[in-house]
Structures are given as C-alpha cells and as structure tokens.
Design a protein around this motif. Structure first.
Motif, mmCIF file in Angstrom:
data_model
loop_
_atom_site.group_PDB
_atom_site.id
_atom_site.type_symbol
_atom_site.label_atom_id
_atom_site.label_comp_id
_atom_site.label_asym_id
_atom_site.label_seq_id
_atom_site.Cartn_x
_atom_site.Cartn_y
_atom_site.Cartn_z
ATOM 1 N N LEU A 1 0.816 -1.222 0.000
ATOM 2 C CA LEU A 1 0.000 0.000 0.000
ATOM 3 C C LEU A 1 0.846 1.267 0.000
ATOM 4 N N LEU A 2 1.872 1.303 0.845
ATOM 5 C CA LEU A 2 2.602 2.547 1.086
ATOM 6 C C LEU A 2 4.052 2.526 0.609
ATOM 7 N N GLY A 3 4.535 1.356 0.197
ATOM 8 C CA GLY A 3 5.926 1.264 -0.206
ATOM 9 C C GLY A 3 6.842 1.082 0.996
ATOM 10 N N SER A 4 8.138 1.235 0.766
ATOM 11 C CA SER A 4 9.116 1.087 1.838
ATOM 12 C C SER A 4 9.077 2.304 2.760
ATOM 13 N N PRO A 5 9.237 2.129 4.086
ATOM 14 C CA PRO A 5 9.178 3.272 5.004
ATOM 15 C C PRO A 5 10.405 4.161 4.860
ATOM 16 N N ASP A 6 10.244 5.430 5.237
ATOM 17 C CA ASP A 6 11.377 6.363 5.246
ATOM 18 C C ASP A 6 12.290 6.085 6.437
ATOM 19 N N PHE A 7 11.690 5.655 7.550
ATOM 20 C CA PHE A 7 12.459 5.333 8.748
ATOM 21 C C PHE A 7 11.901 4.042 9.343
ATOM 22 N N ARG A 8 12.787 3.254 9.957
ATOM 23 C CA ARG A 8 12.381 1.977 10.554
ATOM 24 C C ARG A 8 13.051 1.858 11.918
ATOM 25 N N ARG A 9 12.255 1.509 12.943
ATOM 26 C CA ARG A 9 12.791 1.335 14.296
ATOM 27 C C ARG A 9 12.273 0.005 14.855
ATOM 28 N N ALA B 1 4.640 14.057 0.728
ATOM 29 C CA ALA B 1 5.039 15.331 0.129
ATOM 30 C C ALA B 1 4.337 16.505 0.790
ATOM 31 N N ALA B 2 3.184 16.253 1.417
ATOM 32 C CA ALA B 2 2.432 17.314 2.093
ATOM 33 C C ALA B 2 2.834 17.461 3.557
ATOM 34 N N ASN B 3 4.020 16.911 3.927
ATOM 35 C CA ASN B 3 4.532 17.003 5.301
ATOM 36 C C ASN B 3 3.621 16.307 6.314
ATOM 37 N N LYS B 4 2.926 15.276 5.903
ATOM 38 C CA LYS B 4 2.161 14.462 6.846
ATOM 39 C C LYS B 4 3.018 13.278 7.267
ATOM 40 N N VAL B 5 3.067 13.028 8.575
ATOM 41 C CA VAL B 5 3.849 11.909 9.119
ATOM 42 C C VAL B 5 2.901 10.764 9.463
ATOM 43 N N ILE B 6 3.252 9.571 9.044
ATOM 44 C CA ILE B 6 2.444 8.374 9.304
ATOM 45 C C ILE B 6 3.312 7.400 10.102
ATOM 46 N N ILE B 7 2.853 7.006 11.282
ATOM 47 C CA ILE B 7 3.571 6.076 12.149
ATOM 48 C C ILE B 7 2.760 4.785 12.244
ATOM 49 N N ILE B 8 3.368 3.657 11.914
ATOM 50 C CA ILE B 8 2.689 2.357 11.979
ATOM 51 C C ILE B 8 3.495 1.435 12.887
ATOM 52 N N ASP B 9 2.824 0.870 13.892
ATOM 53 C CA ASP B 9 3.465 -0.046 14.840
ATOM 54 C C ASP B 9 3.113 -1.488 14.496
ATOM 55 N N LYS C 1 8.262 8.936 18.851
ATOM 56 C CA LYS C 1 9.625 8.430 18.973
ATOM 57 C C LYS C 1 9.607 7.025 19.586
ATOM 58 N N ALA C 2 10.455 6.162 19.062
ATOM 59 C CA ALA C 2 10.420 4.758 19.480
ATOM 60 C C ALA C 2 11.126 4.516 20.806
ATOM 61 N N PHE C 3 12.112 5.350 21.133
ATOM 62 C CA PHE C 3 12.924 5.101 22.318
ATOM 63 C C PHE C 3 12.706 6.192 23.357
ATOM 64 N N LYS C 4 12.733 5.802 24.633
ATOM 65 C CA LYS C 4 12.422 6.726 25.723
ATOM 66 C C LYS C 4 13.401 7.889 25.781
ATOM 67 N N ASP C 5 14.693 7.612 25.565
ATOM 68 C CA ASP C 5 15.683 8.687 25.613
ATOM 69 C C ASP C 5 15.398 9.736 24.541
ATOM 70 N N ASP C 6 14.993 9.277 23.346
ATOM 71 C CA ASP C 6 14.661 10.212 22.272
ATOM 72 C C ASP C 6 13.412 11.027 22.632
ATOM 73 N N GLN C 7 12.449 10.373 23.288
ATOM 74 C CA GLN C 7 11.237 11.077 23.694
ATOM 75 C C GLN C 7 11.557 12.177 24.703
ATOM 76 N N LEU C 8 12.381 11.845 25.695
ATOM 77 C CA LEU C 8 12.743 12.829 26.723
ATOM 78 C C LEU C 8 13.562 13.973 26.131
ATOM 79 N N GLU C 9 14.456 13.652 25.207
ATOM 80 C CA GLU C 9 15.264 14.699 24.579
ATOM 81 C C GLU C 9 14.397 15.649 23.771
ATOM 82 N N LEU C 10 13.452 15.098 22.995
ATOM 83 C CA LEU C 10 12.561 15.944 22.207
ATOM 84 C C LEU C 10 11.679 16.793 23.114
ATOM 85 N N LEU C 11 11.204 16.210 24.215
ATOM 86 C CA LEU C 11 10.354 16.949 25.140
ATOM 87 C C LEU C 11 11.122 18.087 25.802
ATOM 88 N N SER C 12 12.399 17.862 26.119
ATOM 89 C CA SER C 12 13.202 18.923 26.755
ATOM 90 C C SER C 12 13.328 20.132 25.844
#
Length: 218
Positions: free
Chosen positions: A43-51, A64-72, A138-149
């Motif tokens: 449906l969507l092709g290969s992801p831009d980022f994979r975690r 292209a319209a700056n919409k972010v799609i997160i699939i778990d 964000k997939a990892f807690k450290d990344d979440q805390l850093e972004l929140l700071s």
C-alpha cells in the motif's frame, strides 16, 4: 502514428500521477489492524524510517504534504497507526560577526513556588497536540525525553497537559523526569492532583506533591 505515441505517453503520465495521488490520500485509509508488513508495503511502499525494540517494530512515512504516518507492528502484524501534520522548524540564522565569541548567561529560573508567582498562558491545544504526537512517535524513551526537553522551552502547561505528557511513559521514574522538566512551567498548580494520580508509587506521589507545593495528601 507519431500523434498516437504522444497520446499514449501522456495517458501513461496521467495514470502515474493518479496512482501517486491514491498513495498519498487514500491508501492510508486502507491500513487496518492485523495487516502484515508485506501488505503495508504494497500500500505505502518502503518506510522512510524503521525502528525496532524487542518484539515490536515501527515504520515511519513522510508524505510530500509534510504528513507523518507512524505504523506499529508486533510479530509482523499492524497493532497501531498514527498520522499527523509535521511541524517544520526553519533553521536558525547566524547573526554574530565572524571570529567574535559571545557568551550568553543562562536565564535564571523563575520562582513559581510562592503565592504571587506570575501567570502565564498555557500552550494552546493545537500546538500541544502536535508536541504530544511528536514525542509519542519516537520509538525510544531517551529520544522522547530529549525531544520533550526542547519542546518545553518557552512554553507553559496546565496540570492536565503535564499529566498527559507523563502518560506517554510507563514507569514512575520516567514520569517524574517529565514532571521535573515541566514543573517550573505549570500555570495551575492548584490542580496538581491531576498529576499526582498518574503515579503508582506512594513515594513518588509524595515527591510530586513536594515539587508542586502540595502540602496535604487530601
């Protein structure tokens, strides 16, 4: 014959553009819980980022319209999907003369503990929702805390908003890190029990009351 070939090329280009539009606008709606990674790729092709972390995996797409799609995924099957508009921050512009070093003293922390602490306007719901979704994506807690700071700088929060940010994290220790990060920017500490009740440990609840200036448990 030449005109026929030109018409066929134009028709092929139109079909290609139409198929791209379908991927950007409609294919997202076809993603369903329980789909396999192969079906999502179709449906969507290969992801831009994979975690991935233990048995879970997360794919991220940016349109292209700056919409972010997160699939778990768990065990290769879709368990959750989130989509939101990305916040595009322009890069900072350097204004200092070359070879000149300027030392900027960090701002002193405002005293919000007294009865006359200044009132600030809490983050508006739309901007808060964007911040919440970016941190949660964000997939990892450290990344979440850093972004929140970074996200709390120059922003203020209600107790309800603070409790929601804390709810992103599972463990009380992580929730307390969020509270300490935001505590000086809470505008309605009189509603601090909204925050305290997000914590499971009685000891952490007492710590939260001290941070918020709540003297009594009841």
């Amino acid at each position: 014959m030449r005109r026929l070939n030109q018409a066929l090329v134009a028709l092929a280009i139109c079909a290609l553009v139409s198929s791209c539009g379908l991927t950007a606008s409609n294919a997202i709606m076809k993603v369903q819980r329980g789909m396999s990674q192969e079906e999502v790729s179709q449906l969507l092709g290969s992801p831009d980022f994979r975690r991935f972390d233990n048995g879970s995996e997360q794919w991220e797409y940016t349109t292209a319209a700056n919409k972010v799609i997160i699939i778990d995924f768990i065990d290769g099957m879709v368990t959750n999907m989130d989509s939101f508009k990305a916040i595009v921050t322009p890069p900072p512009v350097a204004v200092c003369p070359p070879n000149e070093i300027i030392t900027v003293a960090p701002p002193s922390q405002p005293d919000h503990s007294g009865p006359h602490r200044p009132r600030h306007k809490a983050m508006n719901p739309l901007d808060f929702e964007n911040l919440y979704k970016k941190v949660r994506s964000k997939a990892f807690k450290d990344d979440q805390l850093e972004l929140l700071s970074v996200g709390v700088v120059n922003n203020y929060f209600t107790c309800k908003q603070t409790a929601r940010l804390m709810s992103i994290f599972t463990w009380d220790d992580e929730k307390m890190k969020v509270l300490r990060m935001v505590s000086d920017r809470i505008v309605d500490r009189e509603n601090g029990n909204e925050i305290v009740k997000t914590l499971d440990s009685l000891f952490k609840q007492d710590d939260a009351r001290k941070i918020l200036g709540i003297k009594d448990r009841w």
